[in-house]
Design an enzyme around this catalytic site. Structure first.
Site, PDB file in Angstrom:
ATOM      1  N   GLY A 189     -32.566  31.491  -6.174  1.00 34.25           N
ATOM      2  CA  GLY A 189     -34.694  31.601  -5.653  1.00 34.25           C
ATOM      3  C   GLY A 189     -34.656  31.947  -4.514  1.00 34.25           C
ATOM      4  O   GLY A 189     -33.314  31.974  -3.749  1.00 34.25           O
ATOM      5  N   ALA A 246     -32.582  32.885   0.079  1.00 36.73           N
ATOM      6  CA  ALA A 246     -32.088  33.666  -0.740  1.00 36.73           C
ATOM      7  C   ALA A 246     -30.647  31.797  -1.364  1.00 36.73           C
ATOM      8  O   ALA A 246     -30.613  31.792  -0.285  1.00 36.73           O
ATOM      9  CB  ALA A 246     -32.145  34.305  -1.164  1.00 36.73           C
ATOM     10  N   ASP A 247     -31.046  32.375  -2.332  1.00 33.99           N
ATOM     11  CA  ASP A 247     -29.432  31.570  -3.173  1.00 33.99           C
ATOM     12  C   ASP A 247     -29.301  31.185  -4.565  1.00 33.99           C
ATOM     13  O   ASP A 247     -30.450  31.850  -4.811  1.00 33.99           O
ATOM     14  CB  ASP A 247     -29.530  29.571  -2.605  1.00 33.99           C
ATOM     15  CG  ASP A 247     -28.025  28.909  -2.504  1.00 33.99           C
ATOM     16  OD1 ASP A 247     -27.507  29.416  -1.996  1.00 33.99           O
ATOM     17  OD2 ASP A 247     -27.913  28.260  -3.841  1.00 33.99           O
ATOM     18  N   THR A 248     -27.617  31.987  -4.582  1.00 32.77           N
ATOM     19  CA  THR A 248     -27.295  31.667  -6.504  1.00 32.77           C
ATOM     20  C   THR A 248     -26.300  31.257  -6.127  1.00 32.77           C
ATOM     21  O   THR A 248     -25.586  30.522  -5.610  1.00 32.77           O
ATOM     22  CB  THR A 248     -27.040  33.800  -5.959  1.00 32.77           C
ATOM     23  OG1 THR A 248     -28.138  34.530  -5.260  1.00 32.77           O
ATOM     24  CG2 THR A 248     -26.590  33.763  -7.332  1.00 32.77           C
TER      25      THR A 248
END
Length: 194
Positions: free
Chosen positions: A113, A76-78
């Site tokens: 994502g 995930a990445d924010t």
């Protein structure tokens, strides 16, 4: 629940204690595994809403070479978007102060994502949440930076911490997304894994 995942060895590829807490809340068994120094760059022309899924896929690719047949990897990445700027983690306290001043008194978007990868399939999802901050004083920003650790959070803040308590006026969308993992959307996607 999620008995369909029993054949899989689930790996959360994240250092985030918040992501670990949220995934644990689903009641699934998982291991945390982190490959250090994975590239987190993206093409500059990429629209902001696509950046987190692009980086989440990049992170997943770093694990492919060592994947076992029954591995299921969650990456995930924010990011935070405000006033046309894409904000990841700040470089230092001065950068955190600058970011918090930018967010002060404004509505911004938090976009996460997520990429779910097995040896044979890959799914991505993206969730966006609007967050509105009150006008933050210099003293409030300095207090937060001094007493908490903004340098490990996109946009320099954790909504579940002091600054979220005193600063967030309104939120539209998933609170857990702002913490770093849109857990309801992830649950829905995981329930469809065969």
């Amino acid at each position: 629940m999620l008995s369909n995942l029993k054949p899989y060895h689930i790996i959360l590829a994240s250092q985030s204690p918040r992501r670990r807490e949220l995934l644990a809340g689903l009641g699934v068994d998982f291991e945390t595994k982190v490959i250090p120094d994975i590239e987190e760059s993206y093409p500059q022309q990429l629209p902001a809403p696509d950046v987190p899924t692009y980086i989440a896929r990049q992170k997943a690719e770093a694990y492919r070479a060592d994947m076992k047949a029954n591995d299921l990897i969650i990456t995930a990445d924010t990011i935070v978007c405000c006033a046309g700027e894409i904000m990841g983690k700040p470089a230092n306290n001065a950068d955190a102060r600058r970011m918090l001043h930018t967010l002060s008194g404004r509505t911004h978007q938090v976009i996460t994502g997520v990429c779910i990868t097995t040896r044979t399939t890959q799914k991505t999802l993206s969730t966006s949440t609007d967050v509105t901050f009150k006008n933050l004083t210099d003293e409030e920003i300095d207090y937060y930076i001094t007493h908490f650790h903004p340098t490990d959070k996109a946009g320099s803040y954790g909504i579940q911490e002091w600054i979220g308590y005193i600063g967030v006026e309104r939120i539209e969308g998933s609170y857990f997304n702002v913490m770093g993992l849109p857990i309801q959307r992830l649950y829905t996607e995981l329930s469809t894994i065969k």
